[in-house]
Scaffold this active site. Structure first.
Site, PDB file in Angstrom:
ATOM      1  N   GLY A 186       1.026  -1.193  -0.010  1.00  0.00           N
ATOM      2  CA  GLY A 186       0.191   0.013   0.104  1.00  0.00           C
ATOM      3  C   GLY A 186       0.973   1.082   0.067  1.00  0.00           C
ATOM      4  O   GLY A 186       1.954   1.309  -0.614  1.00  0.00           O
ATOM      5  N   GLU A 187       0.268   2.474   0.551  1.00  0.00           N
ATOM      6  CA  GLU A 187       1.051   3.605   0.763  1.00  0.00           C
ATOM      7  C   GLU A 187       1.528   4.212  -0.648  1.00  0.00           C
ATOM      8  O   GLU A 187       2.455   5.122  -0.732  1.00  0.00           O
ATOM      9  CB  GLU A 187       1.986   3.653   1.735  1.00  0.00           C
TER      10      GLU A 187
END
Length: 338
Positions: free
Chosen positions: A305-306
């Site tokens: 993610g991120e």
């Protein structure tokens, strides 16, 4: 600063008025490609990627000089159902890590010359538990949507929207189930690392969430409001704002793609200015990309993610444009065959 969106109805109308690609720039880019010192098709998907970028920027020989990565963070009430291997406090701790430059996305953004901005959205007040009803009110969703809308730098020339939020793979799975049907197990993956009975429990939470919000399943923006989170709504706002500014977007993993799917459900073609940066190791991401007709640029078994997978794909888009814009034509190089 541009004016805030005041209602979901207004936002839905904005989506209908989205600008399309510059056809002349796309055709000119395609013509240029036939004149470059290489056999036709020799650069594979890079050629189509360059033409896509040219069309959305309206430039025949562009280069990327100001990419922007934006990370949105939010907390989810459904995390209280025990769907994550980590506590909700980790969201705030990771935001601090982003701000201090210690996360993977910091290294990738720096490597590829991207401006990195981080927005923590009402972390002290998680969204409502969507197994009991809608995660957000319209007013609450609009605040998050406008955070994303206002976050886009009008001077950027490529956008990556990423996220952080304990519980948000559960939210993404519920969105996918609501939009595309099937079984909760089809869309529910390990997220932060849940397995066995915990994974089965997570799938049950996803199913109960969709059951509790059946009124939302035929409306993309309502699906986002009822089953999403603030960071997902902010990503939608940013992706939409980028479209209005003719800024191409690289989608990240399962959570970003689920948020984007709500935008496509609300208005067909709303994601035409986007490409999929990668296919993640999260079990349902490949299926979700297939539903959206997006072929990923990378497949590296990432599931962080991120914005990390999409940030890595900045290099692919830059490489495509470096070849397209910088290569000599047959005539310029004095090479026979053009």
């Amino acid at each position: 600063m541009t004016q805030d969106i005041e209602s979901l109805a207004q936002f839905a109308n904005l989506l209908k008025e989205f600008p399309g690609p510059n056809i002349e720039a796309r055709e000119a880019a395609a013509t240029r490609d036939t004149q470059l010192t290489k056999p036709p098709g020799a650069l594979g998907r890079l050629e189509g990627l360059a033409a896509w970028y040219c069309a959305w920027r309206g430039v025949v020989r562009p280069e990327i000089s100001n990419p922007q990565v934006i990370i949105f963070a939010g907390n989810h009430g459904v995390a209280g159902q025990g769907v994550s291997a980590f506590p909700a406090e980790v969201t705030r701790q990771m935001v601090l890590n982003f701000q201090q430059g210690g996360a993977a996305i910091n290294q990738l953004a720096r490597t590829f010359g991207a401006q990195l901005d981080v927005y923590a959205i009402e972390l002290d007040t998680p969204t409502a538990d969507f197994t009991q009803g809608p995660a957000m009110t319209e007013t609450g969703m609009l605040r998050a949507l406008n955070t994303g809308w206002q976050s886009v730098d009008p001077n950027s020339d490529l956008l990556v929207a990423g996220e952080m939020g304990i519980g948000n793979t559960t939210s993404a799975a519920a969105i996918a189930l609501a939009l595309y049907g099937g079984k909760a197990e089809d869309w529910t993956g390990r997220g932060t690392g849940v397995e066995g009975h915990a994974l089965a429990h997570k799938a049950d939470v996803v199913a109960r969430g969709v059951e509790a919000n059946q009124q939302c399943t035929n409306n993309g923006l309502e699906t986002l409001r009822c089953l999403g989170g603030r960071e997902l709504a902010a990503m939608v706002g940013a992706i939409a704002r980028a479209r209005s500014l003719h800024i191409p977007v690289i989608l990240d993993g399962f959570i970003c793609t689920a948020a984007a799917a709500c935008l496509e459900a609300a208005q067909s073609g709303a994601l035409d200015h986007t490409v999929a940066g990668h296919v993640s190791a999260e079990v349902a991401h490949a299926n979700l990309l297939e539903k959206l007709g997006k072929e990923p640029l990378l497949s590296l078994d990432m599931r962080l993610g991120e914005g990390s997978g999409a940030a890595l794909a900045i290099a692919i888009v830059k490489g495509a444009l470096a070849c397209h814009s910088g290569m000599a034509t047959f005539a310029e190089a004095g090479v026979a065959g053009g």
